[in-house]
Design an enzyme around this catalytic site. Sequence first.
Site, PDB file in Angstrom:
ATOM      1  N   HIS A 161     -26.567  -9.273  -4.796  1.00  0.00           N
ATOM      2  CA  HIS A 161     -25.733  -9.736  -5.913  1.00  0.00           C
ATOM      3  C   HIS A 161     -26.628 -10.199  -7.052  1.00  0.00           C
ATOM      4  O   HIS A 161     -27.347 -11.182  -6.914  1.00  0.00           O
ATOM      5  CB  HIS A 161     -24.812 -10.867  -5.451  1.00  0.00           C
ATOM      6  CG  HIS A 161     -23.962 -11.409  -6.544  1.00  0.00           C
ATOM      7  ND1 HIS A 161     -22.936 -10.679  -7.106  1.00  0.00           N
ATOM      8  CD2 HIS A 161     -23.988 -12.576  -7.226  1.00  0.00           C
ATOM      9  CE1 HIS A 161     -22.366 -11.393  -8.062  1.00  0.00           C
ATOM     10  NE2 HIS A 161     -22.993 -12.551  -8.165  1.00  0.00           N
ATOM     11  N   ASP A 163     -26.778 -11.521 -10.777  1.00  0.00           N
ATOM     12  CA  ASP A 163     -26.107 -12.061 -11.958  1.00  0.00           C
ATOM     13  C   ASP A 163     -26.889 -11.682 -13.218  1.00  0.00           C
ATOM     14  O   ASP A 163     -28.065 -12.034 -13.313  1.00  0.00           O
ATOM     15  CB  ASP A 163     -26.032 -13.592 -11.878  1.00  0.00           C
ATOM     16  CG  ASP A 163     -25.161 -14.059 -10.731  1.00  0.00           C
ATOM     17  OD1 ASP A 163     -23.988 -13.686 -10.704  1.00  0.00           O
ATOM     18  OD2 ASP A 163     -25.667 -14.807  -9.859  1.00  0.00           O
ATOM     19  N   ASP A 275     -18.015 -12.337  -6.457  1.00  0.00           N
ATOM     20  CA  ASP A 275     -18.367 -13.674  -6.935  1.00  0.00           C
ATOM     21  C   ASP A 275     -17.477 -14.267  -8.026  1.00  0.00           C
ATOM     22  O   ASP A 275     -17.527 -15.473  -8.238  1.00  0.00           O
ATOM     23  CB  ASP A 275     -19.838 -13.671  -7.413  1.00  0.00           C
ATOM     24  CG  ASP A 275     -20.445 -15.073  -7.427  1.00  0.00           C
ATOM     25  OD1 ASP A 275     -19.921 -15.948  -6.698  1.00  0.00           O
ATOM     26  OD2 ASP A 275     -21.415 -15.308  -8.160  1.00  0.00           O
ATOM     27  N   ASP A 415     -27.382 -13.391  -3.036  1.00  0.00           N
ATOM     28  CA  ASP A 415     -27.851 -13.366  -4.420  1.00  0.00           C
ATOM     29  C   ASP A 415     -29.305 -12.900  -4.498  1.00  0.00           C
ATOM     30  O   ASP A 415     -30.174 -13.463  -3.833  1.00  0.00           O
ATOM     31  CB  ASP A 415     -27.760 -14.766  -5.042  1.00  0.00           C
ATOM     32  CG  ASP A 415     -26.329 -15.230  -5.215  1.00  0.00           C
ATOM     33  OD1 ASP A 415     -25.406 -14.452  -4.904  1.00  0.00           O
ATOM     34  OD2 ASP A 415     -26.131 -16.376  -5.654  1.00  0.00           O
ATOM     35  N   HIS A 558     -19.466 -13.162 -14.890  1.00  0.00           N
ATOM     36  CA  HIS A 558     -18.803 -14.345 -14.329  1.00  0.00           C
ATOM     37  C   HIS A 558     -19.646 -15.623 -14.391  1.00  0.00           C
ATOM     38  O   HIS A 558     -19.201 -16.664 -13.892  1.00  0.00           O
ATOM     39  CB  HIS A 558     -18.324 -14.057 -12.904  1.00  0.00           C
ATOM     40  CG  HIS A 558     -19.419 -13.662 -11.963  1.00  0.00           C
ATOM     41  ND1 HIS A 558     -19.743 -12.349 -11.715  1.00  0.00           N
ATOM     42  CD2 HIS A 558     -20.280 -14.384 -11.231  1.00  0.00           C
ATOM     43  CE1 HIS A 558     -20.748 -12.294 -10.874  1.00  0.00           C
ATOM     44  NE2 HIS A 558     -21.104 -13.518 -10.568  1.00  0.00           N
TER      45      HIS A 558
HETATM   46 ZN   LIG Z   1     -22.602 -14.200  -9.358  1.00  0.00          ZN
END
Ligand SMILES: [Zn+2]
Length: 1153
Positions: A161, A163, A275, A415, A558
């Site tokens: 994951h 970000d 998420d 993550d 997000h």
């Molecule tokens: Zn995230």
Amino acid sequence: MRIRKTSLLFGLSCLVVFGCIVLLLGRNKNLVGDEQNDVEDLERKVKELERDLQRNYEIVQKIGKSVSDLLKQSSGQGEAEYLKATEIKQVQQMLDGTTKECGFVEQAPLQPDVQMLKLYSKMKFDNPDGGAWKQGWDVQYDEGQYSENNKLKVFVVPHSHNDPGWIKTFQKYYEDQTRHILNNMVRKVGEEENRKFIWAEISYLDFWWKESDPQTRDKLKQLVDNGQIEIVTGGWVMNDEANTHYYAIIEQLTTGHEWLKQKLNFSPRNGWAIDPFGFSSSMAYLLKRSGLENMVIQRVHYAVKKVMSAQKNLEFRWRQNWDRDGQTDMLCHMMPFYSYDIPHTCGPDPKICCQFDFRRLSSSGQTPIHCPWKVPPQPITESNVQRRAALLLDQYRKKSSLYKTNVLMIQLGDDFRYDTAAEFDQQFINYQKLFDYMNSRSDWFVEAQFGTLKDYFDSLRASVAQSVDRFPSLSGDFFTYADIDDHYWSGYFTSRPFYKQLDRVLESYLRSAEIIYSMTWSHLHRMSAVPERSRNWMGRMMALLSQSRRHLGLFQHHDGITGTEKDHVVQDYAKMMQNGIQNSQMIIQQCAHFLLHPDQANYEPQLDTLHFSVDDEYSKPNELPLKSLIRLQKSKRRIVFYNSLASERIQVVTLRTSHYNVEVMNDQSKPINIQVSPVFITSHQLSSEEFEISFLVSVPPLGMSTYTIRQFDGSIQENAHLEVSRIVVRESRSIDSVAPFTVDIKEQFEPFTLENSNLKATFDSNGLLTSISQDRRETVSIAIQFVRYGTRGGNQAMSGAYLFLPDGPAKLLEPNAEDNRVRIVRGSIRSQVVATLPFVVHQVTLHRSPGIDGLNLDIDNLINLSGQSNVEVAMRLVTSVDSGTAFYSDLNGLQMTRREKWEQLPLQAQFYPMPAMAYIEDSTTRITLATKQPLGVASLSPGQLEVMLDRRLNQDDNRGLGQGVLDNVIPTLNSFRLLVERRIVSCKGSHEGRRPDGYPSLSAHRSLHGLLYPVHQLVWNVGDGDEQLDGGPTLMTLHGSFKPALSESGSDIHVVNLRTATRLPDDQAVEPLSSVSLVLHRLGFDCCFPPLGLNSSTANNGEFSLAKLFPDYFGDRVRSMSLTSLGTQGPAIEKSFTIALKPMEIYTFELQP
Ligand SMILES: [Zn+2]
């Protein structure tokens, strides 16, 4: 058009036969030729209306009222001519709008197997301790259910994951982690055929692609082609679903899909959103329309997960609340446990699952990660494989028992995982040993393997013989999310509101730039072959456009628009958004200059020239924009207004000028009425250098119109078209008057009113609204209050960027006795009240306009929380509307949904996202609040609507961010529009029966559009004196208007975007493609409210013809596409073909420029 009183009175006397009025008002000029058809059409409508006289009783009243208004206005002083023409259109519109459109909202939607509101009403939310699975129960299963013919099929899905910004910026994450993850992914997955991996974020893939060599790119392509690597969702980011608007969601999906199509020739089929903090049904719809078939979601309220697990409903067909035929169903897989990390994905017991995260094995060269349950993983060896495999299989079987089939998905990642080759080896090698052992045990009846989402969903669908009816249908959404106890994630609906508004500003500019760019691109094609210099120019602008799309797309992440990132990361996003706004302004003014240019054949593009100043100047990413000042002399200045909406707009505009004694001319060089108002530098000081002038403009659909402005040649007394605002203030300090204003200073205020022909607003002595009466009839009590929340303390968790954990009910913010300033600026075009309260400067504006802006009040709040500690401020409407426990809020601006105040839930759980709009209503009245920026909203008592405005929080709330929210922008602006509407008697619309779906009125839709997509003002930057008013030399004359549309698209058809596709070559600059996507949304609207303030018809029943909208633009063929233009849907059709659009649906059509 002048209207004779006699004919109007005659009109009133024949009200029963509705057609009379329309004929007299609308056709008294000439009733000949092709208008005959219109008349027959109207007569038909009249007949239809007569069939339902009861319902139309109020319409009769309304028409009578409009006629009497017309009478009043025709006897008033010198209004602009189109004013009346528009009022006439309104009357006609009322007839049109009420004949056909009620069918959709009156028909109840399909009843799903699970409706989230109903489910909530039955839930206790008691949160008992479930043991190993803390929020569930002790899961048991029957070992005997498995057999040779009924094996458990396990797909372990490795993922990482990533970000695109959170603790670090997007770029820093890429350099530190994501680059290595992608490099290692291509290398290690490619080593064995049975290895799989999924990837979601295209923003990162693009970053990586640019610095990878062709061989490595090819390797990725091969792995995608053979199915070992699957791109999931394929958005630029994994977008937030609470604060985002559907325009931006579509844009970020399209940007990602456009990249995938060109780089990997890949179309995503499966969605992956593990998420985002709560899930919106709008997203399911947008994915479905983008060609996706299945989707996975994770962060859902733990109590909801438990109920859905117990009922084996974790896999369901997600259906839209408005759906009447099941066409929107989207297969959705909900993950059952607390998190998407490995301890919470193999089964219900995190202590066991953590032992199967082999990244947690001690290994040199990697940062150690330990299992919090204190039992570490063991490398799989020949001696322990039986025990370890049995332990893991037990968890798999338990998890599988929560689902309907024997096909099981196990997520394997976290993550920024898999950043080293060692980690790939740790997971792939140990798991392969476990799978090999499990699969070798014929008595275990299990087949385990690595898989992608495609592998899983293909197998799942095969297991039910492709009959997804086996899974329940579900409607509703998954807000508001709680992960533990009463920790509701309702804070992020409001966190960093300044940047939430900046996002909407960028959306508006980008959308306007897209549309005018595509018009220009088409215009160039109409001219014959596109000249090389124009092609270069369009290519350079496409580079700016493409960059702006990516900047907007990135912030939809997000941890972007949610306001849940580190201070320096939000700054990084803000700089990109500022750049996106500036790029878009550049494109708008360049294209406007070309489209208005008198000699387009010889047009010499100058991309470095600022032909026009567009609106305000966004000079800093974390400050409100600087108001553009129009410097005036005796020579004319040309101001072009650009309307990005597909319906004509008539509205009041306010500009800032260097002089007060000015003259404004319309495109026929006729002076029009203007109002001059002061600019307050401080609360007690007026500017003598800047002034505000307001006047009515009319701008054609998707087009431009020009007004000219100059200093008036004469004294202010001689300036018959100028009105000077009257100013009254309550202010303790003295105020020096500045010409031409006189300031009336009062020590005490009495309650007062502001009014126009539609409404009268009453304010108390503190300058706060107390009531609105509409149509000069009934009065609705609407008190505006401001309240504050603190955060709870002691040993309890406290509010932070994600969480809202108040210390109890809000406290009223009383006006400060010593510093309670009120200012009223009145005029016949625009009146305004400004009240100074603790933390808030509250401003209410009323326009006198025949357009939408004459129906609502504009509310602007400037918030200042500097120096405060743990404060959240909200605006509360306390009204006489009997709304009970219900209110309606929107999901991504796409649809309204019913919300209830739940007695069994705490205060913080009552807040919901309000990305665009909320309303409360009873059987007679509806109060709608449209918002420019996404914020949290609640209705805590009957008749109330409460919107959170800003929050300043001193501490972290333990969700990984590691900081409070203390970087509030001073001041932060929040903008709203407030609309009060009376329901047509006995028209029920969607109001009855506690239906989960709701629909704004058409006027409310347009009110929101006016707020989100304002008319742009383009001030032509030719030097002073270049353009003389009379006789003098003129350098050049631009065309006064640009009218690309033959007719309006219909009031219920919204042009979401008109987007030219981009070619993305690896080695050269981007350039425009010969493909333009027209995205249309047919609005669902409640027909029980008269469509006031509109001037286009809805009576075409969703019928849309491109040839009517763009007679002279775009090619002869139109093709229906998937939402993001990845795939075609059916053959090409003729441009003149009439297309029927269904209410609530979004369509994409591919046009040739
Ligand atoms: Zn995230």
